[in-house]
Design an enzyme around this catalytic site. Sequence first.
Site: not given
Ligand code: MN
Length: 696
Positions: A76-77, A139
């Site tokens: 994702e990042d 998370d």
């Molecule tokens: Mn996370």
Amino acid sequence: MLRQYELVERVLAYEPEADEAMLNRAYVYTVQKHGSQKRASGDPYFSHPVEVAGLMTELQLDQETIVTALLHDTVEDTLATIADIEKLFGPDVARLVDGVTKLSKIEAMGETERAAENLRKFFLAMSEDIRVLLVKLADRLHNMRTLHFIRSEEKRRRIAHETMDIYAPLAERVGMYEYMREMQLLAFEQLEPEAYATITGRLAQIRSSEGGQVDAIALSIKQALAEAGLKVEVSGREKHPYSIWKKMAERHVSFEQITDIMAFRVLTETVEDCYRALGVLHQTWQMIPGRFKDYISTPKSNGYRSLHTALIFENSMRMEVQIRTQEMHHTNEFGLAAHWAYKQHERPDGQVGWLRDLIEIVDASHDAEELLEHTKLAIYQDRIFAFTPKGQLLQLPKGSTPIDFAYAVHSDLGSLAVGAKINGRHMPLRTPLGNGDVVEIIKSRNASPQLSWLGFVVTGKARAAIRRAVRQKEKQEVAAIGRMLFDEIAERLPSKIGKKAVKDAVKRLELASEEELMVAIGSAKLDDRQVMEALVPGSAKDLPEPERWPRQERAISIRGLTPGVAFHLGACCHPVPGDRIVGIRMPGKGVEVHAIDCMTLASGVDADWLDLSWGERTTGAVGRVRVVLHNRPGTLAEATGIFAGNRANIIHLENTSRDELFGTYEIDLEVSDLAHLTRIVSALRASDAVAQADRV
Ligand code: MN
């Protein structure tokens, strides 16, 4: 932040066989990929995945889950791709990371698209592999713990709302009460800062003014039980501010009116001790009626087990007491996570078993209170989620079958369906689908929807499409028969009938189209005279009245045969006057008459074919119809009434199949000709008693 070696040691402590090298590789990978990225707190970003992995070790989850936790934000990042992850950590981890990434994308969507739609996707993703959900919950928990670092109040509130509406209920649903409570508390603080401050303030006040009361009561409980010979652990706590607030809001009471703000937990060694302890407590203190619940004999749907009761102590304070075994306690606090960690070594089918557990739990949710409390999740109680082979997700009502599924994918797929594979196995089309099933529809170009499907489909879309298709097919058949009858009628007219005459007739009869005319003829709504009059006004004058021959004078005559030659009508195709027919010479038996499309002929009878046609005398022909009747009293009587009303003798009637919905009959009828038989079939189709009627 957990150091690399600490994390590895923690995993090895409960899973000595774990792949140390892989854990190390994952740790280094996340540190490298997140590089200099920073959290809102100013910490390096990789501290977050490492902490999430730490939370997963507390639940003693398997190595793949730990690795997934470490990598959960890399796709994702950072520039990492699922393909990279697969190459380095294998397909299992890649699949899990992909699952978590997909959930994160849902999170990133705008506010309006949220709510039900996202919850649905969320739930689905969760159904794929529960470990995805566990990583996602951890998370979220870590993000909630660090929420106060985020500067934008709006963003904090949005995240807190989402936690309260989606993640905390999900944590509860899978029995992770620890996670649920902490998430609720942190979200509550964010969403209702004033209430949070008031309640925590009042609790602190009570604590200081009545100092040590919780401990004192815990001790007296322990003593009472020890005197009865029970070895227990007792802990007491104030209820957490969010549950107090919820109670105040739900019952419209003030803080003062909430008397049971303390709760005690008694942990025993055996189940038997739970009940003995309960007895002792009820004898020692007054119990509050209506508050006792036995979740040991009847566990909650998420597996939660405990005894609950409420007592009044000397100083008239009301207390909640929970009694359970040590083992129950562990399972209760971490729910399915604990269950999974415990069971994973026993099951080679890992996540499939998980999925089954989860579905069982969701299915078994019958605790109305529990469902009402989280209506957003309750939406899914009457739903199932199934996948196409390509991974498309479909949401269907519970009880849906492959046919419902097929129509939900595409109406053409439904219409052409002939079979289904569920999770790779051939299954009947009426099989109810389960959560997570992969459904492959087998289709055939020549297939058409079956009326019997109406007996098991549950979706309106499928129902409507089947009805429509069956009606359309019947209409086409009737129109085809009508066309044949029309051609016959037209031949009888003195002059040739052109397109214009047909058009005029349609107009005269006030019908919509030529097809409608054929349907009207085929379904015997118009008789020969009416059609002739419509085509050529005045032409039916000379036509004899219908039923000019008394029945007994009728018999069959066939043109094209040498007079006197014996013949009989094929028992295979039951030709009736109006059918195109041929004859086959049978040595010693004369001539057998078949309909031209009879299967016996198709299978290659090598004989002289005689071109035959029907003569003037046409009765005694036997037509066979198959009738599907609704299975309820009186339907057969109604069908036979139709035969009688149409003056058709029943020669033979046989019940060929029967289930709870339909009964199928094959009936041989003595008819005068095809038009007669067609009228009967049409009358049957018009009857409420009849689900389907066809000439065989
Ligand atoms: Mn996370």
